[in-house]
Design a protein around this motif. Structure first.
Motif, mmCIF file in Angstrom:
data_model
loop_
_atom_site.group_PDB
_atom_site.id
_atom_site.type_symbol
_atom_site.label_atom_id
_atom_site.label_comp_id
_atom_site.label_asym_id
_atom_site.label_seq_id
_atom_site.Cartn_x
_atom_site.Cartn_y
_atom_site.Cartn_z
ATOM 1 N N LEU A 206 0.881 -1.167 0.000
ATOM 2 C CA LEU A 206 0.000 0.000 0.000
ATOM 3 C C LEU A 206 0.917 1.214 0.000
ATOM 4 N N LEU A 207 0.973 1.884 -1.122
ATOM 5 C CA LEU A 207 1.894 2.994 -1.323
ATOM 6 C C LEU A 207 1.102 4.295 -1.328
ATOM 7 N N ALA A 208 1.397 5.167 -0.381
ATOM 8 C CA ALA A 208 0.631 6.406 -0.230
ATOM 9 C C ALA A 208 1.334 7.567 -0.930
ATOM 10 N N GLY A 209 0.744 8.051 -2.007
ATOM 11 C CA GLY A 209 1.185 9.277 -2.640
ATOM 12 C C GLY A 209 2.447 9.216 -3.473
ATOM 13 N N ARG A 210 2.984 8.028 -3.716
ATOM 14 C CA ARG A 210 4.267 7.970 -4.408
ATOM 15 C C ARG A 210 4.175 7.501 -5.851
ATOM 16 N N TYR A 211 2.967 7.315 -6.353
ATOM 17 C CA TYR A 211 2.802 7.134 -7.793
ATOM 18 C C TYR A 211 1.523 7.859 -8.187
ATOM 19 N N THR A 212 1.679 9.111 -8.541
ATOM 20 C CA THR A 212 0.548 9.981 -8.790
ATOM 21 C C THR A 212 0.785 10.797 -10.050
ATOM 22 N N LEU A 213 -0.209 11.584 -10.407
ATOM 23 C CA LEU A 213 -0.081 12.484 -11.543
ATOM 24 C C LEU A 213 1.065 13.467 -11.341
ATOM 25 N N LEU A 214 1.450 13.665 -10.094
ATOM 26 C CA LEU A 214 2.509 14.607 -9.770
ATOM 27 C C LEU A 214 3.860 13.943 -9.562
ATOM 28 N N ILE A 243 -3.507 18.546 -2.922
ATOM 29 C CA ILE A 243 -3.290 19.526 -3.988
ATOM 30 C C ILE A 243 -3.810 19.066 -5.341
ATOM 31 N N LEU A 244 -3.827 17.757 -5.605
ATOM 32 C CA LEU A 244 -4.352 17.280 -6.885
ATOM 33 C C LEU A 244 -5.878 17.207 -6.881
ATOM 34 N N LEU A 264 3.325 24.063 -6.560
ATOM 35 C CA LEU A 264 2.170 24.839 -7.025
ATOM 36 C C LEU A 264 2.272 25.135 -8.520
ATOM 37 N N ASP A 265 3.469 25.490 -8.969
ATOM 38 C CA ASP A 265 3.658 25.812 -10.378
ATOM 39 C C ASP A 265 3.458 24.583 -11.260
ATOM 40 N N ARG A 266 3.994 23.459 -10.850
ATOM 41 C CA ARG A 266 3.855 22.244 -11.664
ATOM 42 C C ARG A 266 2.388 21.802 -11.720
ATOM 43 N N VAL A 267 1.701 21.868 -10.600
ATOM 44 C CA VAL A 267 0.287 21.486 -10.586
ATOM 45 C C VAL A 267 -0.525 22.439 -11.460
ATOM 46 N N ARG A 268 -0.181 23.714 -11.447
ATOM 47 C CA ARG A 268 -0.879 24.686 -12.286
ATOM 48 C C ARG A 268 -0.740 24.311 -13.773
ATOM 49 N N LYS A 269 0.438 23.888 -14.168
ATOM 50 C CA LYS A 269 0.661 23.506 -15.560
ATOM 51 C C LYS A 269 -0.108 22.223 -15.911
ATOM 52 N N ILE A 270 -0.130 21.269 -14.990
ATOM 53 C CA ILE A 270 -0.895 20.038 -15.226
ATOM 54 C C ILE A 270 -2.377 20.369 -15.358
ATOM 55 N N GLN A 271 -2.855 21.235 -14.492
ATOM 56 C CA GLN A 271 -4.262 21.620 -14.522
ATOM 57 C C GLN A 271 -4.632 22.300 -15.840
ATOM 58 N N GLY A 331 6.313 17.602 -20.862
ATOM 59 C CA GLY A 331 7.301 17.288 -19.837
ATOM 60 C C GLY A 331 6.717 17.233 -18.443
ATOM 61 N N LEU A 332 5.410 17.011 -18.366
ATOM 62 C CA LEU A 332 4.726 16.990 -17.072
ATOM 63 C C LEU A 332 4.409 15.575 -16.612
ATOM 64 N N MET A 333 4.822 14.601 -17.388
ATOM 65 C CA MET A 333 4.654 13.199 -17.026
ATOM 66 C C MET A 333 5.820 12.421 -17.596
ATOM 67 N N ARG A 334 6.292 11.431 -16.880
ATOM 68 C CA ARG A 334 7.396 10.614 -17.373
ATOM 69 C C ARG A 334 6.997 9.889 -18.649
ATOM 70 N N GLU A 335 7.932 9.811 -19.580
ATOM 71 C CA GLU A 335 7.672 9.135 -20.845
ATOM 72 C C GLU A 335 7.375 7.651 -20.655
ATOM 73 N N ASP A 336 7.943 7.039 -19.591
ATOM 74 C CA ASP A 336 7.744 5.608 -19.383
ATOM 75 C C ASP A 336 6.509 5.296 -18.538
ATOM 76 N N ALA A 337 5.714 6.307 -18.185
ATOM 77 C CA ALA A 337 4.482 6.047 -17.431
ATOM 78 C C ALA A 337 3.478 5.337 -18.338
ATOM 79 N N PRO A 338 2.938 4.191 -17.923
ATOM 80 C CA PRO A 338 1.967 3.485 -18.763
ATOM 81 C C PRO A 338 0.716 4.339 -19.002
ATOM 82 N N THR A 339 0.310 4.435 -20.255
ATOM 83 C CA THR A 339 -0.902 5.152 -20.635
ATOM 84 C C THR A 339 -1.570 4.362 -21.745
ATOM 85 N N PRO A 340 -2.855 4.644 -22.031
ATOM 86 C CA PRO A 340 -3.535 3.890 -23.098
ATOM 87 C C PRO A 340 -2.859 4.094 -24.446
#
Length: 340
Positions: A206-214, A243-244, A264-271, A331-340
């Motif tokens: 159970l991993l809390a907060g260590r694999y997120t959109l951020l 924050i997310l 705050l700045d990175r989350v603003r860009k993701i948003q 550049g707001l998400m790792r290239e190796d993050a699994p996505t559809p």
């Protein structure tokens, strides 16, 4: 609600709902709620289709597990997945000496005693069965063997050694006897989780907060190791403490503290990218972890019926595939993050 079947060894495995329920708020985390309100929250979670419930002795110093007791008595045992935690024993103490002052409110006067030994794990498990009023749980997590809770790398390593010399064999024995289906560790950091995965036969973390959109640093070595070994991940804290969910507003929390300017700045860009696709930040945040094949469930908490309903609605939102591509391109998400 969508479900995911996880099986690592030949014991049938477990079927998780993609949206689980974390019961820390039912332990009066940050504010006290009544027994009636706690019962209504649990009933609503069930109505939304949630069938994975996670709790711990720490949550309200027995209060969350006790509140689960009445709720679970009306449910067939095979209709839900239940996890709790070991590694802390609760000792009666004077009110002014209780653990968690300023964090948990209106709780029994108890002091936490860390104990990851064989006997400590067995005693903690026995006490949890009594508070929960059940004959078995599905998953036991050794709780909080991380730098965040123990203060130094040396102290954390000492606790890992304590578990691996003692409590680990209690967990193995309980699994081998069929008393539990799986065991692992519940924690706030992936690095010590990897250390333990390399040293033992763990089933699920159970991993809390260590694999997120951020945050996706766990992709470097830990999650590939889990994928190779069939280790499951229950993902707590999908909003990085808030924050997310709230966005980069004044006073937004990140990892239990006010968010620093760079976050705050990175989350603003993701948003901003999410908004271009007509997606709310929290909708993308709660869905993102489930794109990884190891993640079996995402478990935000809820302290009100409205929050539980909102979690379900947020999980149900449609996310266009192009959103993930655009986050990577920016550049707001790792290239190796699994996505559809």
């Amino acid at each position: 609600m969508e479900k995911r079947h996880w099986r690592r060894i030949d014991n049938g495995g477990l079927t998780f709902t993609e949206l689980g329920f974390g019961t820390a708020p039912l332990g009066n985390l940050y504010r006290a709620i009544s027994d009636e309100d706690a019962a209504a929250v649990l009933d609503e979670a069930w109505e939304t289709g949630c069938r994975y419930f996670d709790t711990a002795p720490l949550y309200g110093f027995g209060l969350a597990e006790t509140r689960m007791n009445r709720f679970l008595r009306s449910k067939k045992r095979d209709d839900y997945v239940l996890s709790t935690k070991v590694g802390r024993l609760l000792e009666v103490c004077a009110p002014e000496d209780r653990t968690g002052i300023g964090k948990f409110f209106d709780t029994p006067s108890r002091r936490e005693i860390y104990d990851y030994s064989y006997d400590g794990v067995m005693r903690s498990f026995e006490f949890s069965l009594e508070r929960l009023g059940v004959d078995k749980v599905d998953i036991l997590y050794a709780h909080d063997i991380d730098l965040f809770n123990h203060g130094s790398r040396e102290a954390c390593d000492a606790r890992i050694d304590e578990l691996m010399r003692g409590g680990y064999y209690a967990l193995l024995s309980l699994r081998d006897q069929g008393v539990i289906k799986a065991f692992g560790v519940g924690m706030n950091e992936w690095e010590p989780a990897q250390t333990m995965a390399e040293r033992g036969d763990f089933d699920i973390f159970l991993l809390a907060g260590r694999y997120t959109l951020l945050e996706q640093e766990a992709l470097e070595t830990f999650l590939p190791l889990c994928e190779a070994r069939g280790i499951g991940i229950a993902l707590g804290g999908p909003y990085n403490s808030g924050i997310l969910a709230t966005g980069p507003v004044e006073g937004a929390y990140y990892n239990y503290d006010p968010a620093p300017p760079e976050i705050l700045d990175r989350v603003r860009k993701i948003q901003e990218v999410c908004s271009k696709h007509g997606v709310e930040l929290r909708e993308a945040a709660i869905r993102f972890p489930l794109l990884h094949p190891c993640v079996v469930s995402v478990i935000p908490g809820g302290q009100s019926v409205e929050q539980v309903k909102d979690n379900k609605a947020t999980m149900s939102a449609e996310i266009p595939d192009a959103l993930w591509s655009d986050l990577k391109s920016a550049g707001l998400m790792r290239e190796d993050a699994p996505t559809p």
